[in-house]
Motif scaffolding. Structure first.
Motif: not given
Length: 145
Positions: A1-2, A4, A29-34, A64, A85
């Motif tokens: 998981m990415t 950020w 950690s999670g999606s870029r949208a989160e 960003d 990231e």
């Protein structure tokens, strides 16, 4: 998981000593949208130290992150909120090793109750009448410089 990093770059100081400082305020950690949603929440609730008497406040969305421009009586101050990231972190905590279920001892019910009572005793802090702790939380910590 990415993972950020949420970065805040803000104007500090005044006059000739005015400059920008950057701080990584959180890791998610999670999606870029989160991560962007959390960053937007922080940007909307952020009130910078300068200017002391803001005249106008503008929050702008960019690729960003966000840009907060606060106009004071004499100068404008900028705070940039960026999501990025995390590729490398020299001070990142080591990843915990997986523990097998068979090697983990199961505490009995009485041991669990005892552990909860110990935690509750630790949480009880002597306070003044206004709610301020008598002993600062940082006093006696050995992990601080």
């Amino acid at each position: 998981m990415t993972i950020w990093g949420l970065v805040i770059e803000t104007t500090v100081g005044v006059g000739e000593r005015k400059h920008t400082e950057a701080h990584v305020v959180a890791h998610l950690s999670g999606s870029r949208a989160e991560a962007l949603a959390e960053l937007e929440r922080r940007a909307r609730s952020h009130f910078p130290e300068h200017p002391r008497s803001p005249k106008r406040r503008r929050l702008l969305r960019e690729g960003d992150g966000f840009l907060l421009v606060v106009d004071g009586a004499w100068q404008s101050f900028v705070t940039r909120f960026t999501v990025a990231e995390v590729l490398e972190d020299s001070a990142a905590p080591a990843a915990p090793e997986p523990v097998e279920a068979s090697s983990t001892p199961v505490a009995s019910a009485s041991e669990q109750v005892e552990q909860v009572e110990q935690v509750e005793q630790v949480k009880q802090v002597e306070r003044y009448a206004d709610g301020v702790p008598v002993k600062p939380a940082w006093l006696g910590r050995h992990d601080l410089p």
